[in-house]
Design a protein around this motif. Structure first.
Motif, PDB file in Angstrom:
ATOM      1  N   ASN A   1      60.454 -23.538  13.425  1.00 26.15           N
ATOM      2  CA  ASN A   1      61.218 -22.395  13.192  1.00 26.15           C
ATOM      3  C   ASN A   1      62.670 -22.703  13.635  1.00 26.15           C
ATOM      4  OD1 ASN A   1      62.271 -19.837  12.755  1.00 26.15           O
ATOM      5  ND2 ASN A   1      61.622 -18.992  14.672  1.00 26.15           N
TER       6      ASN A   1
ATOM      7  N   GLN B   1      56.997 -14.640  10.339  1.00 22.74           N
ATOM      8  CA  GLN B   1      56.020 -14.481  11.338  1.00 22.74           C
ATOM      9  C   GLN B   1      54.817 -14.943  10.897  1.00 22.74           C
ATOM     10  OE1 GLN B   1      57.910 -15.242  14.676  1.00 22.74           O
ATOM     11  NE2 GLN B   1      55.616 -15.298  15.073  1.00 22.74           N
ATOM     12  N   LYS B   2      54.550 -14.216   9.822  1.00 27.04           N
ATOM     13  CA  LYS B   2      53.215 -14.545   9.281  1.00 27.04           C
ATOM     14  C   LYS B   2      53.096 -16.238   8.802  1.00 27.04           C
ATOM     15  CE  LYS B   2      50.940 -13.647   4.591  1.00 27.04           C
ATOM     16  NZ  LYS B   2      51.070 -12.780   3.369  1.00 27.04           N
TER      17      LYS B   2
ATOM     18  N   ILE C   1      54.683 -18.410  10.058  1.00 27.73           N
ATOM     19  CA  ILE C   1      54.586 -19.402  11.528  1.00 27.73           C
ATOM     20  C   ILE C   1      53.223 -19.414  11.688  1.00 27.73           C
ATOM     21  CG2 ILE C   1      55.409 -19.448  13.740  1.00 27.73           C
ATOM     22  CD1 ILE C   1      58.128 -18.355  12.792  1.00 27.73           C
ATOM     23  N   SER C   2      52.611 -18.361  11.790  1.00 23.21           N
ATOM     24  CA  SER C   2      51.312 -18.197  12.412  1.00 23.21           C
ATOM     25  C   SER C   2      50.208 -18.982  11.496  1.00 23.21           C
ATOM     26  CB  SER C   2      50.701 -16.635  12.340  1.00 23.21           C
ATOM     27  OG  SER C   2      50.465 -16.011  10.985  1.00 23.21           O
ATOM     28  N   LEU C   3      50.449 -19.049  10.171  1.00 15.97           N
ATOM     29  CA  LEU C   3      49.446 -19.950   9.477  1.00 15.97           C
ATOM     30  C   LEU C   3      49.706 -21.419   9.505  1.00 15.97           C
ATOM     31  CD1 LEU C   3      49.924 -17.912   6.077  1.00 15.97           C
ATOM     32  CD2 LEU C   3      47.930 -17.881   7.664  1.00 15.97           C
TER      33      LEU C   3
ATOM     34  N   THR D   1      51.074 -24.793  12.240  1.00 17.46           N
ATOM     35  CA  THR D   1      51.203 -25.263  13.572  1.00 17.46           C
ATOM     36  C   THR D   1      52.417 -25.481  14.011  1.00 17.46           C
ATOM     37  OG1 THR D   1      49.047 -26.675  13.473  1.00 17.46           O
ATOM     38  CG2 THR D   1      50.631 -26.825  15.032  1.00 17.46           C
ATOM     39  N   GLU D   2      53.014 -24.443  14.926  1.00 18.57           N
ATOM     40  CA  GLU D   2      54.641 -24.312  15.220  1.00 18.57           C
ATOM     41  C   GLU D   2      54.879 -25.688  16.147  1.00 18.57           C
ATOM     42  OE1 GLU D   2      57.919 -21.323  16.384  1.00 18.57           O
ATOM     43  OE2 GLU D   2      55.771 -20.797  16.844  1.00 18.57           O
TER      44      GLU D   2
END
Length: 167
Positions: free
Chosen positions: A145, A157-158, A160-162, A164-165
């Motif tokens: 990000n 955010q969707k 990012i959540s899918l 690996t940040e």
């Protein structure tokens, strides 16, 4: 004779795997594009994707762009042999074989509002916004990000959540 036949079958299977990987990556890139907050001034312009060093992916993206838009934006796919000289591009994909050129790409694209995606794991640590990886036979991605925000874009955010940040 059996060894030659086995070798031919294995080479054909590798070609199928590579083609399937390109199909999956193209679909992922389309979904990445849908989950990025693009600048308002670009809303009526074509969404340009430039592919460096991956002819299979460029071909798959061209197939998708013939039938699918991103919102109201027509998708245009371009290819480049090197990171230098890339004109306005919303997404730049750097193929795994060209991953060593990530530094040149980041420098060449300084100040541009675009998403840099790399076909090799770990490239977010070198400035990419997203980098693909294969784990247990599954295609996955790392996402930064911070790197995406540095390029003047917002990521949902969707998305990012899918992935690996990473930072």
């Amino acid at each position: 004779m059996k060894k030659i036949l086995f070798l031919i079958i294995m080479l054909a299977a590798c070609g199928i795997c590579k083609a399937q990987m390109a199909q999956f990556q193209a679909l992922y890139i389309y979904n990445f594009a849908k989950n990025i907050g693009w600048p308002a001034e670009d809303a009526s312009k074509d969404l340009v994707i430039t592919v460096i060093g991956d002819n299979d992916l460029a071909a798959e993206l061209n197939k998708l762009s013939a039938t699918k838009a991103i919102g109201n934006r027509k998708v245009v796919v371009k290819e480049s042999a090197t990171p230098n000289g890339i004109q306005k591009s919303d997404i730049v994909f750097l193929g795994e074989a060209k991953a060593g050129q990530i530094g040149s790409l980041i420098s060449a694209q300084e100040g541009n509002k675009n998403l840099i995606v790399c076909g090799k794991k770990g490239m977010c640590s070198q400035g990419a916004g997203i980098s693909f990886l294969s784990q247990g036979g599954k295609l996955m991605f790392e996402i930064s990000n911070k790197n995406i925000a540095k390029r003047g874009l917002q990521v949902s955010q969707k998305l990012i959540s899918l992935g690996t940040e990473v930072d």
